[in-house]
Every structure is written in C-alpha cells, then in structure tokens.
Design a protein around this motif. Structure first.
Motif, short mmCIF file in Angstrom:
data_model
loop_
_atom_site.label_atom_id
_atom_site.label_comp_id
_atom_site.label_asym_id
_atom_site.label_seq_id
_atom_site.Cartn_x
_atom_site.Cartn_y
_atom_site.Cartn_z
N MET A 270 0.82 -1.21 0.00
CA MET A 270 0.00 0.00 0.00
C MET A 270 0.86 1.27 0.00
N GLN B 97 1.50 2.43 -3.61
CA GLN B 97 0.36 2.64 -4.49
C GLN B 97 -0.15 4.07 -4.32
N LYS B 98 -0.87 4.57 -5.30
CA LYS B 98 -1.41 5.93 -5.23
C LYS B 98 -2.35 6.07 -4.05
N THR B 99 -2.34 7.25 -3.44
CA THR B 99 -3.23 7.53 -2.32
C THR B 99 -4.01 8.80 -2.59
N LYS C 52 -3.19 12.79 0.74
CA LYS C 52 -1.75 13.09 0.69
C LYS C 52 -1.21 13.67 1.99
N ARG D 49 -3.94 10.86 6.97
CA ARG D 49 -3.92 9.45 6.54
C ARG D 49 -3.60 8.52 7.69
N THR E 85 2.21 8.18 -4.55
CA THR E 85 2.18 7.09 -3.58
C THR E 85 2.37 7.62 -2.16
N ILE E 86 1.99 6.81 -1.19
CA ILE E 86 2.16 7.21 0.21
C ILE E 86 3.63 7.49 0.51
#
Length: 387
Positions: free
Chosen positions: A325, A328-330, A333, A338, A363-364
């Motif tokens: 995770m 991967q894109k979040t 931001k 988050r 990504t994160i």
C-alpha cells in the motif's frame, strides 16, 4: 492481441508475482525451540520464568554484512575500510562515547538510528529516515550511529543534511564500548551473532546495539525503514505493538538504565538464536513483556515495570502483509490525516526494498518523502525518477 499488449500484461504479472512472493515470505510461519549456543553467565536480578513463545515465526531473505568484519583473539569486532590518507570523499567520524557531555546533558532527548552493515554510503531511503527524524524533532539530538568509521561525502547529501539540521550528529562507535559492562557483553564476545550459523549478522548486531545504546544514554530508538511524521520527544518509556500479541522493537523509548532494557538484554543473552529470523528482535521483547507483565496476550495500554505498550498505529500504522500500500497511489496526501495518531510510518524494508518508488506518482511513500525528507528525496531522484 498486439505485442505491446502482451508485454504490458507480462510486466503487470511479473510485478504482481514479486508482491505475492514477498508477502508470502514474510507471512510464513515456523516453530522455534533451541538451546543456548553459548554459556550462560549473566543473570537478571529478577530471573525469568519459562516463557511460552506465542509469536509467529517468519522466514525472510538473507541479510549479510556488506563490508568485512575483523575479529581479534579477545572477541572484539570492527569494520575495516581501506581509504587513502587525505581522501576528501570520506569523512572520518567521531566516536559517540566521546560526546558524553552532550548525550548526558540534563534535559537532552536522544534519538538513535543505527547502521550495522559497515556501509559508508547508506542508501537514500535510510537517509530519508534520518532526515525525517531530524526535521520532526528539533528539540531532540538525532544520533546516526554508524559501525563504519567513515561516511561517504561524494554525492553531497551528508553536507547538506548537516548544514540544514543542526540537531543531527553522525558518529561511529567502538563495539567494545557499546557492550562492555552490559548483559550483552558475553554474547558479543562469543561471536555467535556473526558466526557461520547465521544468515543475518547485521540484523543480529542491530538487535543487540539498539538495547545497549539506549541503556547507556537513554532515549528513543528507531529502525532505518521508517519515516517520522510527528515529534517523538513527548514519549517516555514506551514500546509499540506491531500486530496481534507481538510487540516490535523497531521503535521504543526508555530512560537510561531502565530495568526493562536490562531484562531485554539478559533474555537475549540467554536465548539468542542465530538461525531463526525475528527470534532476537520482536520475539525477545514480546516474551519478556509477557513474563514481566504476567499477560499471555499483549495489548495496547498495558503497563508494567515502568513500561507502556502503545497501539500499533503509533509506529506500524500499516501491517506488514499490507506493505505494498505504501507504493500505491493515495487519495489522502496529508500523512497526519492518513495516519492519525502515528509518530512514524514503518515500511518494512525486508519487503519494500524490492518495490520501486516513482517520483510524483502520488504514492504514500513519495508523498511522505516529499514532506518529511525533501533533501534525501531530491538527491535520490536527481538522475532518475525511480528511487
């Protein structure tokens, strides 16, 4: 189907396979029951009862020292580096124990990150951890303790970090000084931690050093596969859950000469196993806490012997099996939004080191790097958008 589509599908299948293999390797379980490989000499003032180990056993890929270690007849170990006199690309580091006035100063809050692979040029993700700690904790002294006697200056990052963060200290140590007079001295001199029986001497040394360094000076310890997103200088005598019934020694704070640290070291000295990953780290601290706290199941808020267990969100907001995770894109931001209540985000290097980070992909990890370790990220992506 076009050749381009077939290649694209193959690439996606390959990446997915890497993720699944990594996760399976991390989640695989085994059983441990081993005899002490070296003589038992040191005993705690409060002897441990026989403790059943409830934590899962994991397999992992091998970790080895990158640079050679030399060992003399007395069991002393040191890193060896060949460098020419006057080499301007290498900075010879001061010994941590010569800075005693600073780390023992009244009100000082020490933060330790430790390099144990004899590497004079740590990778950029490690520097990101160091930078984020210095950035988020201006009231603390951040000690990057290197087993290497020198650090590489060739890419300019070290100079930039030292100029920007006045609370950052790069130091080396004599391992004799680290372990002398501690319950781990016998284990250190035995050489069992870097014998041919073990696949991960650097990890073994890290598990030993973190306890001994905090024992000497008091302070907060952090692994090098985290990004600090909030100050840790408010924490006192805490350790965090990693997952159900498992406490992780990747992040903790203890006062100098805290009794729990002594118990950790005594247990590790008596139960060290060179062949099982995790036995000398999470399972050591978890077994001690179960024994001392007289609890079969460790949980957040549990307090005993002057130690408090924090929820997994504090230091491990994403569980190891969900590690991809981070890459991967979040949609969120803001890392505080988050990960509310988290001090660091732990990216579990033994899985994540095979996963690339793409600059500005959303990504994160990249969003956190952009905010909390901007110098390290900038240099890491100077020649390539992947780091």
């Amino acid at each position: 189907m076009s050749s381009f589509s077939r290649v694209t599908k193959f690439k996606r299948f390959f990446v997915a396979s890497v993720f699944l293999v990594s996760i399976y390797a991390f989640a695989s379980h085994g059983v441990y029951k081993a005899e002490r490989p070296i003589n038992r000499m040191l005993r705690s003032s409060t002897p441990f009862q026989e403790v059943q180990d409830h934590t899962p056993k994991t397999n992992t890929e091998e970790y080895t020292m990158r640079s050679p270690l030399s060992r003399n007849s007395k069991g002393s170990v040191s890193c060896s580096h060949e460098s020419k006199s006057g080499d301007s690309t290498l900075l010879r580091l001061n010994n941590f124990f010569r800075n005693e006035t600073e780390w023992k100063a009244e009100g000082a809050f020490n933060i330790f990150l430790i390099e144990t692979s004899c590497d004079s040029k740590p990778n950029y993700r490690f520097w990101c951890s160091v930078e984020s700690m210095a950035q988020q904790n201006p009231k603390g002294i951040v000690w990057y303790v290197m087993t290497s006697p020198v650090v590489d200056l060739s890419d300019g990052l070290v100079k930039q970090l030292l100029q920007k963060y006045k609370n950052l200290r790069l130091v080396t140590v004599d391992l004799d000084d680290v372990f002398e007079g501690t319950p781990l001295e016998e284990l250190y001199r035995s050489g069992a931690w870097h014998s041919n029986a073990t696949k991960w001497p650097a990890a073994n040394l890290s598990n030993m050093m973190r306890k001994a360094m905090v024992w000497h000076a008091g302070g907060f310890y952090s692994d090098l596969d985290v990004i600090c997103i909030s100050p840790v200088t408010e924490l006192r005598n805490v350790i965090g859950l990693a997952e159900f019934n498992l406490v992780n020694g990747a992040n903790f704070h203890f006062d100098r000469h805290h009794p729990m640290l002594e118990k950790f070291m005594v247990y590790l000295n008596e139960h060290f196993n060179p062949t099982v990953w995790g036995m000398n780290g999470p399972r050591t601290v978890s077994a001690v806490l179960r024994s001392v706290c007289k609890e079969n199941v460790l949980h957040q808020g549990l307090q005993c012997d002057g130690t408090k267990i924090l929820p997994h969100a504090a230091f491990s907001p994403i569980q190891p099996h969900l590690n991809p995770m981070f890459f991967q894109k979040t949609a969120i931001k803001d890392m505080h939004e988050r990960f509310p209540g988290s001090y660091v985000i732990h990216v579990w290097n033994r899985i994540s080191r095979v996963l690339p980070v793409i600059k500005d992909y959303g990504t994160i990890y990249d969003e956190a790097s952009k905010r909390f370790c901007p110098l390290s990220r900038e240099l890491a992506t100077k020649k390539s958008k992947i780091y």
